[in-house]
Motif scaffolding. Structure first.
Motif, PDB file in Angstrom:
ATOM      1  N   PRO A 172       0.839  -1.215   0.000  1.00 33.57           N
ATOM      2  CA  PRO A 172       0.000   0.000   0.000  1.00 33.57           C
ATOM      3  C   PRO A 172       0.868   1.257   0.000  1.00 33.57           C
ATOM      4  N   PHE A 173       1.540   1.487  -1.108  1.00 30.34           N
ATOM      5  CA  PHE A 173       2.535   2.551  -1.221  1.00 30.34           C
ATOM      6  C   PHE A 173       2.356   3.229  -2.572  1.00 30.34           C
ATOM      7  N   ARG A 174       2.024   4.513  -2.530  1.00 33.23           N
ATOM      8  CA  ARG A 174       1.798   5.239  -3.784  1.00 33.23           C
ATOM      9  C   ARG A 174       2.608   6.522  -3.804  1.00 33.23           C
ATOM     10  N   MET A 175       3.103   6.830  -5.016  1.00 27.20           N
ATOM     11  CA  MET A 175       3.861   8.059  -5.217  1.00 27.20           C
ATOM     12  C   MET A 175       3.171   8.828  -6.333  1.00 27.20           C
ATOM     13  N   THR A 176       2.479   9.880  -5.973  1.00 25.95           N
ATOM     14  CA  THR A 176       1.699  10.628  -6.960  1.00 25.95           C
ATOM     15  C   THR A 176       2.574  11.173  -8.082  1.00 25.95           C
ATOM     16  N   LEU A 177       3.790  11.594  -7.747  1.00 25.72           N
ATOM     17  CA  LEU A 177       4.700  12.122  -8.765  1.00 25.72           C
ATOM     18  C   LEU A 177       4.926  11.097  -9.869  1.00 25.72           C
ATOM     19  N   PHE A 178       5.212   9.860  -9.509  1.00 20.88           N
ATOM     20  CA  PHE A 178       5.512   8.829 -10.497  1.00 20.88           C
ATOM     21  C   PHE A 178       4.259   8.401 -11.259  1.00 20.88           C
ATOM     22  N   GLU A 179       3.130   8.348 -10.575  1.00 21.43           N
ATOM     23  CA  GLU A 179       1.910   7.861 -11.205  1.00 21.43           C
ATOM     24  C   GLU A 179       1.287   8.881 -12.152  1.00 21.43           C
ATOM     25  N   ASP A 180       1.226  10.134 -11.705  1.00 24.78           N
ATOM     26  CA  ASP A 180       0.547  11.152 -12.510  1.00 24.78           C
ATOM     27  C   ASP A 180       1.482  11.892 -13.461  1.00 24.78           C
ATOM     28  N   ASP A 181       2.659  12.260 -12.967  1.00 29.44           N
ATOM     29  CA  ASP A 181       3.547  13.102 -13.757  1.00 29.44           C
ATOM     30  C   ASP A 181       4.546  12.318 -14.606  1.00 29.44           C
ATOM     31  N   ILE A 182       4.792  11.067 -14.239  1.00 33.06           N
ATOM     32  CA  ILE A 182       5.827  10.314 -14.925  1.00 33.06           C
ATOM     33  C   ILE A 182       5.240   9.191 -15.783  1.00 33.06           C
ATOM     34  N   GLU A 183       4.411   8.345 -15.179  1.00 34.62           N
ATOM     35  CA  GLU A 183       3.909   7.183 -15.904  1.00 34.62           C
ATOM     36  C   GLU A 183       2.913   7.568 -16.992  1.00 34.62           C
ATOM     37  N   LYS A 184       2.097   8.576 -16.714  1.00 38.89           N
ATOM     38  CA  LYS A 184       1.129   9.018 -17.714  1.00 38.89           C
ATOM     39  C   LYS A 184       1.777  10.078 -18.593  1.00 38.89           C
ATOM     40  N   LYS A 185       1.754   9.851 -19.862  1.00 36.89           N
ATOM     41  CA  LYS A 185       2.381  10.804 -20.782  1.00 36.89           C
ATOM     42  C   LYS A 185       1.469  12.010 -20.940  1.00 36.89           C
ATOM     43  N   ALA A 186       1.945  13.154 -20.489  1.00 36.65           N
ATOM     44  CA  ALA A 186       1.158  14.385 -20.604  1.00 36.65           C
ATOM     45  C   ALA A 186       1.233  14.932 -22.019  1.00 36.65           C
ATOM     46  N   GLU A 187       0.157  15.520 -22.458  1.00 38.28           N
ATOM     47  CA  GLU A 187       0.116  16.120 -23.789  1.00 38.28           C
ATOM     48  C   GLU A 187      -0.245  17.592 -23.634  1.00 38.28           C
ATOM     49  N   TYR A 188       0.725  18.457 -23.813  1.00 40.90           N
ATOM     50  CA  TYR A 188       0.497  19.888 -23.655  1.00 40.90           C
ATOM     51  C   TYR A 188       0.817  20.652 -24.941  1.00 40.90           C
ATOM     52  N   LYS A 189       0.712  19.983 -26.070  1.00 47.21           N
ATOM     53  CA  LYS A 189       1.032  20.634 -27.323  1.00 47.21           C
ATOM     54  C   LYS A 189       0.098  21.833 -27.549  1.00 47.21           C
ATOM     55  N   GLY A 190       0.715  22.995 -27.714  1.00 42.35           N
ATOM     56  CA  GLY A 190      -0.064  24.208 -27.950  1.00 42.35           C
ATOM     57  C   GLY A 190      -0.878  24.660 -26.756  1.00 42.35           C
ATOM     58  N   PHE A 191      -0.463  24.234 -25.558  1.00 39.63           N
ATOM     59  CA  PHE A 191      -1.268  24.502 -24.367  1.00 39.63           C
ATOM     60  C   PHE A 191      -0.434  25.233 -23.321  1.00 39.63           C
ATOM     61  N   TRP A 192      -1.108  26.066 -22.522  1.00 39.96           N
ATOM     62  CA  TRP A 192      -0.454  26.739 -21.401  1.00 39.96           C
ATOM     63  C   TRP A 192      -1.377  26.696 -20.190  1.00 39.96           C
ATOM     64  N   GLY A 193      -0.774  26.594 -19.018  1.00 36.42           N
ATOM     65  CA  GLY A 193      -1.526  26.811 -17.789  1.00 36.42           C
ATOM     66  C   GLY A 193      -2.040  25.566 -17.106  1.00 36.42           C
ATOM     67  N   CYS A 194      -2.981  25.786 -16.183  1.00 33.76           N
ATOM     68  CA  CYS A 194      -3.549  24.702 -15.365  1.00 33.76           C
ATOM     69  C   CYS A 194      -5.041  24.967 -15.197  1.00 33.76           C
ATOM     70  N   GLY A 195      -5.646  24.382 -14.171  1.00 32.77           N
ATOM     71  CA  GLY A 195      -7.081  24.566 -13.963  1.00 32.77           C
ATOM     72  C   GLY A 195      -7.443  25.847 -13.261  1.00 32.77           C
ATOM     73  N   ALA A 196      -6.433  26.597 -12.794  1.00 31.03           N
ATOM     74  CA  ALA A 196      -6.696  27.839 -12.056  1.00 31.03           C
ATOM     75  C   ALA A 196      -7.443  28.847 -12.914  1.00 31.03           C
ATOM     76  N   GLY A 197      -8.553  29.362 -12.396  1.00 28.14           N
ATOM     77  CA  GLY A 197      -9.332  30.363 -13.109  1.00 28.14           C
ATOM     78  C   GLY A 197     -10.198  29.783 -14.201  1.00 28.14           C
ATOM     79  N   ARG A 198     -10.097  28.487 -14.395  1.00 32.99           N
ATOM     80  CA  ARG A 198     -10.938  27.815 -15.395  1.00 32.99           C
ATOM     81  C   ARG A 198     -12.041  27.067 -14.668  1.00 32.99           C
ATOM     82  N   GLY A 199     -11.766  25.803 -14.339  1.00 27.75           N
ATOM     83  CA  GLY A 199     -12.759  25.041 -13.591  1.00 27.75           C
ATOM     84  C   GLY A 199     -12.570  25.136 -12.097  1.00 27.75           C
ATOM     85  N   ARG A 200     -11.560  25.898 -11.673  1.00 29.59           N
ATOM     86  CA  ARG A 200     -11.222  26.018 -10.264  1.00 29.59           C
ATOM     87  C   ARG A 200     -10.993  27.470  -9.890  1.00 29.59           C
TER      88      ARG A 200
END
Length: 382
Positions: free
Chosen positions: A244-272
């Motif tokens: 029962p050991f999880r590392m969010t950095l490895f699971e979300d930021d490393i293992e899943k390939k992010a696609e930010y082509k032509g994109f900027w920013g985060c959820g701030a001011g959008r859905g949050r």
């Protein structure tokens, strides 16, 4: 418009209408119910704000605003934040009761969460959180030495001792325990030791982040990377064993390939969005604490709604053309261009990431390569 918004002014009605036409709905609010805290952490981005308490009237208006700006969304998220939100447990409880009332009236459901330093958690509070199904995220930065070095209590007590002593009790109410582990440059070299220490004491999930607003030397970044690589190997081993050991950095930021082509920013001011004790609306809690805790590009207030359309557009317009200095970067499609609040604080430009942010991205990419090589070898070995 919600039932409790019928008597609000023209500005509120107009801003709500324009936002519904132009922007995505808002489904998450960081509700800063107090600026006050029983701690005084070196790296806190809210440090320096004058202690202020949100009134129940403002909290209710914030809830109504979330309902009014949520469009067709039926599942809404409310994060109680601070300061230390448990200083205002009574207000938090009254706000949740109001949410439950509004849920019956509107059919919209609320999910609640809390980020806390854990020192004020009592049996009464834990029992309440358990009954309501409210998850809490602790802030624990590793070993006693690591944690107490930069996380201090105004009382002079050891915050690590208070929380760690209660961890077995916490797990009775919330068996899966997560922590937001913040690294300072002088503690980065102890990351593995810190994570394993907390895991041995019952912590299960680790959200690791290097502190912002401080100088990271090349040597400190290198130490951070070495520790992450060692931790990645430990993570892979424990994952293979089903621990029962999880590392969010490895699971979300490393293992899943992010696609930010032509994109900027985060959820701030959008859905949050984030709402301060005064009722001021900002794009996120991090922005609330930026610029000497004055924030920037305010979006409005709970009385008038998200009325500053131009400011919201600055966050909501996600086109990658804003990332002028990122055009030649080999990782521009793997990165969203940095946190707007951190960018502004460290470079003076919300679209320009700092040099050490870019180094952290390069570290993440090398970690991704390392993890994938380990995964491929494990598959080959059967």
């Amino acid at each position: 418009m919600s039932q409790n918004s019928d008597n609000l002014g023209l500005t509120y009605a107009l801003s709500r209408h324009i936002n519904a036409k132009v922007f995505c709905p808002v489904g998450h609010v960081d509700l800063i119910i107090t600026d006050d805290c029983n701690g005084c952490c070196d790296y806190c981005f809210m440090e320096g704000r004058k202690p202020g308490r949100m009134s129940l009237e403002t909290a209710k208006k914030a809830v109504d605003l979330l309902i009014d700006y949520s469009g067709k969304m039926n599942r809404l998220n409310l994060l109680f934040f601070g300061g230390e939100p448990l200083l205002e447990f009574g207000l938090m409880r009254d706000t949740i009761a109001y949410c439950e009332q509004r849920s019956k009236e509107t059919g919209k459901e609320f999910a609640f969460s809390i980020t806390t330093n854990g020192t004020l958690l009592t049996p009464e509070i834990l029992n309440y959180l358990s009954r309501k199904g409210i998850k809490f995220l602790l802030s624990l930065d590793g070993t006693r030495e690591m944690h107490n070095k930069h996380r201090k209590l105004k009382s002079g007590e050891s915050p690590w001792d208070i929380v760690v002593e209660k961890l077995p009790y916490f797990k009775r109410y919330q068996p899966w325990q997560g922590t937001r582990l913040t690294l300072m440059p002088d503690t980065a070299g102890q990351l593995v030791e810190g994570v394993l220490d907390l895991y041995g004491r019952g912590m299960n999930q680790f959200i690791i982040g290097p502190a912002t607003g401080v100088i990271w030397t090349k040597e400190e970044c290198a130490a951070y990377e070495q520790q992450l690589i060692a931790l990645a190997d430990i993570y892979m081993d424990k994952k293979a064993r089903g621990e029962p050991f999880r590392m969010t950095l490895f699971e979300d930021d490393i293992e899943k390939k992010a696609e930010y082509k032509g994109f900027w920013g985060c959820g701030a001011g959008r859905g949050r969005i984030s709402i301060a004790p005064s009722g001021e609306i900002q794009s996120c809690a991090k922005v609330q604490g930026a610029c000497d805790s004055k924030g920037f590009l305010p979006l409005g207030n709970v009385a008038d709604g998200i009325s500053n359309i131009n400011n919201r557009m600055m966050f909501a317009h996600s086109h990658g053309s804003k990332r002028v200095n990122c055009k030649e970067c080999e990782f521009k499609d793997e990165c969203a261009g940095g946190c707007p609040a951190v960018n502004l604080t460290e470079t003076g430009n919300m679209f320009l990431p700092s040099a050490h942010h870019c180094e952290f991205v390069r570290i993440a990419m090398r970690l991704r390569k390392h993890l994938r090589a380990k995964t491929d070898k494990a598959k080959e070995d059967g």
